[in-house]
Design a protein around this motif. Structure first.
Motif, PDB file in Angstrom:
ATOM      1  N   LEU A  99       0.820  -1.204   0.000  1.00 44.50           N
ATOM      2  CA  LEU A  99       0.000   0.000   0.000  1.00 44.50           C
ATOM      3  C   LEU A  99       0.861   1.264   0.000  1.00 44.50           C
ATOM      4  CD1 LEU A  99      -2.871  -0.877   2.514  1.00 44.50           C
ATOM      5  CD2 LEU A  99      -2.939  -0.867   0.013  1.00 44.50           C
ATOM      6  N   SER A 103       0.104   3.983  -2.703  1.00 48.52           N
ATOM      7  CA  SER A 103      -0.314   5.325  -2.308  1.00 48.52           C
ATOM      8  C   SER A 103       0.640   6.393  -2.827  1.00 48.52           C
ATOM      9  CB  SER A 103      -0.425   5.416  -0.782  1.00 48.52           C
ATOM     10  OG  SER A 103       0.834   5.223  -0.166  1.00 48.52           O
ATOM     11  N   PRO A 107      -2.021   9.096  -4.933  1.00 46.20           N
ATOM     12  CA  PRO A 107      -2.433   9.645  -3.636  1.00 46.20           C
ATOM     13  C   PRO A 107      -3.758  10.385  -3.716  1.00 46.20           C
ATOM     14  CG  PRO A 107      -0.746  11.038  -4.615  1.00 46.20           C
ATOM     15  CD  PRO A 107      -0.982   9.917  -5.576  1.00 46.20           C
ATOM     16  N   GLY A 111      -8.068   5.698  -1.987  1.00 43.58           N
ATOM     17  CA  GLY A 111      -7.333   4.634  -1.327  1.00 43.58           C
ATOM     18  C   GLY A 111      -7.394   3.330  -2.106  1.00 43.58           C
ATOM     19  N   PRO A 256      -4.032   5.557   3.673  1.00 41.42           N
ATOM     20  CA  PRO A 256      -4.058   6.216   2.363  1.00 41.42           C
ATOM     21  C   PRO A 256      -5.337   7.006   2.073  1.00 41.42           C
ATOM     22  CG  PRO A 256      -3.197   3.994   2.146  1.00 41.42           C
ATOM     23  CD  PRO A 256      -3.741   4.112   3.545  1.00 41.42           C
ATOM     24  N   ALA A 259      -5.127  10.839   1.752  1.00 46.65           N
ATOM     25  CA  ALA A 259      -4.152  11.335   0.773  1.00 46.65           C
ATOM     26  C   ALA A 259      -4.423  12.764   0.321  1.00 46.65           C
ATOM     27  CB  ALA A 259      -4.119  10.404  -0.436  1.00 46.65           C
ATOM     28  N   LEU A 269       2.686   9.583   2.932  1.00 49.91           N
ATOM     29  CA  LEU A 269       1.874   8.385   3.166  1.00 49.91           C
ATOM     30  C   LEU A 269       2.714   7.129   3.405  1.00 49.91           C
ATOM     31  CD1 LEU A 269      -1.042   8.951   0.624  1.00 49.91           C
ATOM     32  CD2 LEU A 269      -1.181   9.041   3.112  1.00 49.91           C
TER      33      LEU A 269
END
Length: 501
Positions: A99, A103, A107, A111, A256, A259, A269
């Motif tokens: 992840l 991410s 971003p 997610g 995430p 973001a 992140l």
């Protein structure tokens, strides 16, 4: 938002063409959206740095250290739960590394939905986002019930567990979130800090009473295959303890979702996800061994408040047990509060892209998705007030979580194989081997949910099927090409088309 540079011939926008553009199997319809569509659906950018996000990641999970994990002792004994915790810890470590890479590529508030949308198409994106939404709507409802139990047991304000307490949880939490994301994350950070500090105090207080011989004191089921004092329910008990091993980490994957409200998300992140997971691993090991060793596995396996039980061998409250009891309430509040945030952002992203009704993604003057907060909150309160079964709702949430874990891990594998040249500010250590381990363990955990609570698993499956029917019959024909996650997928489709030419 840091996206790859657009191709020389970008795909047409639905707002400027009557044609029905497609990207990766998506159908954006023919009506388009107003020019100010995204202007009315903006979050407040730059509200959080890596420290607040690390606190958010821990906040999602910290209540699981105070209660819930101990029921796994009844399923697999100390050895079974210990092995389950290690395996589920490996699942989460591998998944968060994947992840972290995803991410940094995309971003956005979507997610997991956004990652799967690029890798697996609109169906994969919707299936992932829906699974995440099930987790983040059901978990707060369950935790509100646990908060009510704590309030009643502590005798706070003379209140008893019931609808007024549950309603207060949702009203106060949603009110702070509507005030602003910066304020909400700082509140969560402070409460989480209190809960984490109390876990450290608990471990230090339990250490003098630690006795390794009491770890395996649960009676052995001699009829179980492979049964022993360390595995009193046999080898199958390890598998049945998987969902409870997850409770030490469940929710950390929600980092995430912040973001679009983060400073420099491509760098922030991954750092926050890794730090969150590191802290949670330490807390899980310390809490598990201290609680079981101080009082014995048999004594805490069915306790609603295992840490307090571990500190009260004679059943009499002490100063330390009272401190931990109040801190347990702080941990529940932190997780409840942060999960409300995560659910609202996942709903916001799915709605903004047209997968769910578009009005749910409208934001207020303070850039908060007010309907994305109010609607799941109303559903959560109704479930808490109507069922009163927190354990079952958590099991439904775990079912949704395991599906999303499998699909997000698969998304990492697909993007590594199909788009190796995609800019990756952060790369997962071990590459596809890491995400493959997460995929296998996530599938094993999904099957384990049927071993623990088959009713909860089928309830979650029914909700999932209803959501899939809505998408298949309606929303997949009304997607919004302007949404960031959809634009990202459109870039991939355009680049693929150019490469074929």
């Amino acid at each position: 938002m840091s996206l790859p540079p657009p191709p020389s011939s970008p795909p047409p926008s639905p707002s400027s063409s009557s044609a029905a553009p497609r990207a990766g199997g998506a159908d954006y319809g023919t009506g388009g959206v107003p020019d100010d569509y995204l202007d009315r659906r903006k979050l407040r950018r730059g509200s959080a740095g890596w420290l607040l996000l690390t606190g958010l990641g821990v906040a999602y999970v910290v209540s699981g250290d105070y209660s819930g994990w101990n029921f796994g002792l009844a399923e697999g004994g100390f050895g079974g739960l210990a092995i389950a915790m290690v395996l589920m810890g490996a699942l989460y470590i591998c998944m968060v590394f994947a992840l972290a890479e995803l991410s940094s590529i995309l971003p956005t508030a979507g997610g997991g939905y956004g990652f799967a949308r690029r890798a697996l198409g609109p169906w994969g994106g919707f299936l992932t986002g829906t699974a995440i939404l099930i987790e983040y709507v059901l978990a707060p409802a369950a935790i509100s019930l646990f908060i009510g139990d704590y309030v009643e047991s502590l005798g706070l304000f003379g209140l008893e567990a019931g609808r007024p307490v549950h309603l207060a949880c949702f009203v106060i939490s949603i009110g702070i979130h509507l005030w602003g994301v910066g304020e909400a994350l700082r509140f969560s950070f402070v409460v989480t800090g209190i809960a984490v500090a109390a876990l450290v105090v608990f471990a230090l207080g339990a250490l003098p009473s630690f006795d390794a011989s009491s770890l395996d004191d649960i009676p052995v089921d001699t009829s179980a295959f492979g049964a022993s004092s360390w595995l009193p329910m046999g080898l199958l008990g390890i598998w049945a303890a998987f969902p409870f091993g997850m409770w030490f980490f469940l929710g950390v994957e929600g980092v995430p979702l912040a973001a679009e409200e983060t400073r420099d998300p491509a760098r922030t992140l991954p750092k926050a996800i890794r730090w969150s997971m590191g802290i949670l691993v330490v807390l899980a090991v310390v809490t598990f061994f201290a609680a079981a060793g101080a009082r014995g596995s048999a004594a805490v396996q069915d306790a609603g408040n295992p840490l307090v039980e571990a500190l009260q061998p004679d059943g009499e409250a002490t100063v330390l047990s009272r401190i931990v009891n109040y801190a347990g309430l702080a941990g529940l509040v932190a997780s409840f509060f942060s999960l409300i945030y995560a659910g609202s952002r996942q709903l916001f992203a799915l709605s903004r892209a047209g997968y769910l009704p578009k009005f749910l993604s409208l934001t207020s003057r303070r850039k908060a998705p007010y309907l994305g907060l109010l609607v799941p909150g109303a559903i959560g309160f109704a479930l808490a007030a109507g069922t009163g079964d927190g354990a079952r709702m958590l099991n439904v949430a775990v079912f949704g979580a395991t599906i999303s874990y499998a699909l997000m891990s698969l998304s990492h594998i697909v993007l590594r194989r199909r788009e190796p040249e995609l800019p990756r500010p952060y790369r997962t250590p071990g590459g596809v081997l890491t995400s493959s381990v997460a995929l296998v363990l996530a599938c094993a955990a999904l099957v384990a949910t049927f071993l623990v609570d088959v009713t909860a698993a089928f309830v979650a499956l029914a909700v999932y099927i209803a959501a899939v029917a809505y998408f298949g019959l309606y929303s997949r024909r009304h997607l919004v090409a302007k949404a960031p996650e959809e634009e990202f997928a459109a870039l991939a489709a355009a680049e693929a088309e150019l490469s074929r030419d």
